[in-house]
Design a protein around this motif. Sequence first.
Motif, short mmCIF file in Angstrom:
data_model
loop_
_atom_site.label_atom_id
_atom_site.label_comp_id
_atom_site.label_asym_id
_atom_site.label_seq_id
_atom_site.Cartn_x
_atom_site.Cartn_y
_atom_site.Cartn_z
N PHE A 55 2.93 -5.16 -12.08
CA PHE A 55 1.48 -4.72 -11.83
C PHE A 55 0.96 -5.22 -10.50
O PHE A 55 0.89 -6.60 -10.24
CB PHE A 55 0.64 -5.15 -13.06
CG PHE A 55 1.13 -4.92 -14.54
CD1 PHE A 55 0.80 -3.82 -15.01
CD2 PHE A 55 2.19 -5.78 -15.15
CE1 PHE A 55 1.54 -3.47 -16.65
CE2 PHE A 55 2.66 -5.42 -16.23
CZ PHE A 55 2.42 -4.35 -16.98
N SER A 56 0.22 -4.45 -10.09
CA SER A 56 -0.73 -4.92 -8.70
C SER A 56 -1.90 -3.74 -8.56
O SER A 56 -1.76 -2.51 -8.98
CB SER A 56 0.42 -4.85 -7.49
OG SER A 56 -0.35 -4.74 -6.11
N HIS A 57 -2.86 -4.56 -8.12
CA HIS A 57 -4.18 -3.57 -7.63
C HIS A 57 -3.59 -2.62 -6.51
O HIS A 57 -4.38 -1.60 -6.39
CB HIS A 57 -5.26 -4.49 -7.34
CG HIS A 57 -6.09 -5.02 -8.26
ND1 HIS A 57 -7.11 -5.81 -8.10
CD2 HIS A 57 -5.94 -5.07 -9.70
CE1 HIS A 57 -7.54 -6.35 -9.45
NE2 HIS A 57 -6.50 -5.66 -10.21
N PHE A 58 -2.56 -2.84 -5.62
CA PHE A 58 -1.98 -1.80 -4.60
C PHE A 58 -1.56 -0.93 -5.15
O PHE A 58 -1.52 0.33 -4.40
CB PHE A 58 -1.41 -2.76 -3.62
CG PHE A 58 -2.24 -3.48 -2.67
CD1 PHE A 58 -3.41 -3.44 -2.28
CD2 PHE A 58 -1.31 -4.51 -1.77
CE1 PHE A 58 -4.05 -4.22 -1.60
CE2 PHE A 58 -2.07 -5.33 -0.95
CZ PHE A 58 -3.49 -5.09 -0.78
N ASP A 59 -0.88 -0.84 -6.23
CA ASP A 59 -0.04 0.31 -6.68
C ASP A 59 -0.02 0.34 -8.35
O ASP A 59 -0.53 -0.52 -8.88
CB ASP A 59 1.33 -0.41 -6.36
CG ASP A 59 2.62 1.03 -6.56
OD1 ASP A 59 1.95 2.03 -6.47
OD2 ASP A 59 3.72 0.56 -6.21
N GLN A 60 0.56 1.36 -8.90
CA GLN A 60 0.55 1.67 -10.09
C GLN A 60 1.69 0.91 -10.58
O GLN A 60 2.63 0.35 -10.13
CB GLN A 60 1.08 3.10 -10.39
CG GLN A 60 2.44 3.47 -10.16
CD GLN A 60 2.52 4.89 -10.12
OE1 GLN A 60 1.97 5.62 -10.53
NE2 GLN A 60 4.02 5.51 -9.90
N ARG A 109 0.85 -1.26 -0.12
CA ARG A 109 -0.14 0.02 -0.05
C ARG A 109 0.81 1.28 0.06
O ARG A 109 2.02 1.29 0.45
CB ARG A 109 -1.01 0.13 1.22
CG ARG A 109 -1.63 -1.50 1.26
CD ARG A 109 -2.83 -1.21 2.43
NE ARG A 109 -3.65 -2.27 2.58
CZ ARG A 109 -4.68 -2.60 1.91
NH1 ARG A 109 -5.13 -1.76 0.83
NH2 ARG A 109 -5.48 -3.71 1.85
N TYR A 115 -3.53 -14.54 -8.62
CA TYR A 115 -5.00 -14.10 -8.47
C TYR A 115 -5.14 -14.48 -7.04
O TYR A 115 -5.96 -15.77 -6.80
CB TYR A 115 -5.74 -14.55 -9.46
CG TYR A 115 -5.31 -13.94 -10.97
CD1 TYR A 115 -5.99 -13.11 -11.45
CD2 TYR A 115 -4.37 -14.72 -11.67
CE1 TYR A 115 -5.52 -12.38 -12.74
CE2 TYR A 115 -3.92 -14.34 -12.88
CZ TYR A 115 -4.63 -13.17 -13.49
OH TYR A 115 -4.12 -12.82 -14.58
N GLY A 149 -9.09 -10.73 -3.79
CA GLY A 149 -9.30 -9.65 -5.02
C GLY A 149 -7.85 -8.88 -5.29
O GLY A 149 -7.83 -8.48 -6.29
N GLU A 150 -6.61 -9.28 -4.59
CA GLU A 150 -5.52 -8.80 -5.20
C GLU A 150 -4.95 -9.56 -6.39
O GLU A 150 -5.11 -10.80 -6.32
CB GLU A 150 -4.37 -8.92 -4.00
CG GLU A 150 -3.04 -8.51 -4.46
CD GLU A 150 -2.54 -7.45 -4.92
OE1 GLU A 150 -3.38 -6.64 -5.31
OE2 GLU A 150 -1.43 -6.96 -5.06
N VAL A 151 -4.46 -8.72 -7.09
CA VAL A 151 -4.00 -9.22 -8.42
C VAL A 151 -2.60 -8.95 -8.91
O VAL A 151 -2.58 -7.67 -8.69
CB VAL A 151 -5.04 -9.10 -9.96
CG1 VAL A 151 -4.28 -9.59 -11.05
CG2 VAL A 151 -6.13 -9.69 -9.62
N ARG A 152 -1.60 -9.85 -8.96
CA ARG A 152 -0.13 -9.45 -9.34
C ARG A 152 0.34 -10.08 -10.59
O ARG A 152 -0.09 -11.34 -10.78
CB ARG A 152 0.83 -9.78 -8.12
CG ARG A 152 0.71 -9.09 -6.87
CD ARG A 152 1.96 -9.21 -6.14
NE ARG A 152 1.45 -9.14 -4.42
CZ ARG A 152 1.58 -10.08 -3.75
NH1 ARG A 152 2.04 -11.17 -4.17
NH2 ARG A 152 1.19 -9.97 -2.49
#
Length: 619
Positions: A600-605, A497, A568, A572-575
Amino acid sequence: MRKALLSSLLLCVCAPFALAAPRIAPERLAELASDDYWLALGHYERKTLGGWRSYVDDEKFFLSAQGEHDPQAELRATLDALYEPTSSGDRHAQCRYPARTRWLREKLQLTDLPQPSCDEFRTWYADVAPHSAVLVFPAAYLNSPSSMFGHTLLRIDPEGVDDQGSPLLSYALNFGAMIEGMDNSILYAWKGLAGGYPGLFSLVPYREKLSEYNRLENRDLWEYRLNLTPQETARMIEHVWELNQIRFDYYFFDENCSYRLLELLQVARPGLQLTNQFPLTAIPTDTVRAVKEAGLVERIDYRPSREKELLARAEPLSDDEREWALRLADDEKRLDDLQFAALPVERRALVQDAAYRLVRYRATGEERDNVGAARSYALLRAINRTPPPALTVERPGLPETGHESRTWQLGAGSRDGEAFAEYGLRMAYHDLNDNGAGFPIGAQIEILDLRVRQYEDEHWQLQRLDLASIRSLTPRNRLLQPLSWQVSTGLERVAGRDGKQTLVRQLNGGAGGSWALGDDLLGFALATTRLENNPDFAGFIAPALGFDTGLLWRNALGNLSLEARGDYFHNGEVRRALSLNQQWELSRNLGLRLTAQRDFSHFDQPRNELMLELRWYHY
């Protein structure tokens, strides 16, 4: 009558004195106790802070209560024991310690020693009939945790085997962990690392070991004939008798099969300095290299595995002919098929031989059954009617010519414009991009890989610590369909995060397939699973499903890998990650590696990372 009784009494009184060990000057005793050969017989090493300790962890090996830590006390106790009455028979010290006895008799010219018969030792020694020795290296076998680094053992040959005899009549001298019960792979690995198993020497017919490694496990065998003289070989085997049922602690990385055999070679040829080259780890390929560099090897022979022989026989076959080999291996009645009979005789001979080898390969490790036996017999009869040409298997590169096992890493790079330096140490021993000489393509075994980063603002952080990372990407073909797999565990940095990286604990694995897309090009695709302990997640453990796919290319510069991964998570987090690695081989033990990665991550750009790394392979 009175004279005879007096003579008997005198003999009884004088006998203890006649059997007493000679008095040796303290200086001479100290000199003998520090001799290389005596220290090798006791498996002694000098402790860091002074004094001695023996690698033998079995108190019944020592004749002195202080023998484990005092070579001189053990020597004095041995001298006393050699002069004990012979009434103890095969338990007499001369029978239990023939190597010690012979050496002390020669050094001190002990001409008045008692003469026990030592029938058990003499019978055993005559059966072994040692004359020469061969160091045998069964190559690495990734599907067995106990064998993923390879193994070493000694073959003891009687006279004449090297010229006209069969090595199947020889004996194999092996040191291994004594495993009781059915420990699973994880428990085996843990006990092996922690010294949880006792290690024992064993001497068994070589044909049994040949079947176990070359046939049952489909492992290539390398045989290094040693230039030990018959006298040196005999010295070593005498000492093996002294180690019968004597326990050592077994450690997977250092006090293992290879290390113990180096100790025996130092008994055979006193003055060799082999074990002191391995203060931390003793990986079999490194020990083979040490034996070779010590000038002990006079010839190298190669025995291909059953799998290698099958692939070599199938290599000249067309696609249709390989289909026929599969049909024959499934149903020997197809030998009478008119379409098969229409093939040219020389092609039928190759197909039949490939089918027979495939049947034998499939039977590896299986119980003998009547159907398989009948199929093998039918194919053998067909082969006898139309024999194929002799099979030749191309010898791969020598395993000891590969890079050394420990790796020091120094890198400089940038993560989204923020510069960093990275420092690393890997204890063992090969990844997909390392110098491929001596290693099969698609094989990776990494143990204890530590990476630490220093960012330009003087911020230091642990980037990753891989306890173990193993990948076996064996290509599939029409005849053989091996499963490719991977597993790894440790600590690593992942996207967290607020744009920060979070250190997580993880265990992941995967399985799938690999395919040869060319002579030096391999493609792979695996389905993966992951368990992660991440402070950014609500649950203690977060599971994920994913994929790992890519290409490996051995090119003129070195090794290139292109890889795409994804995880996956159930929360819900995807890396996802795309990475490219190219290593340039500057020398056998020096490489330069370029790494480019986009995360790539849902937590970050999305984040971009580029690093140039110098890798030095050094034991």
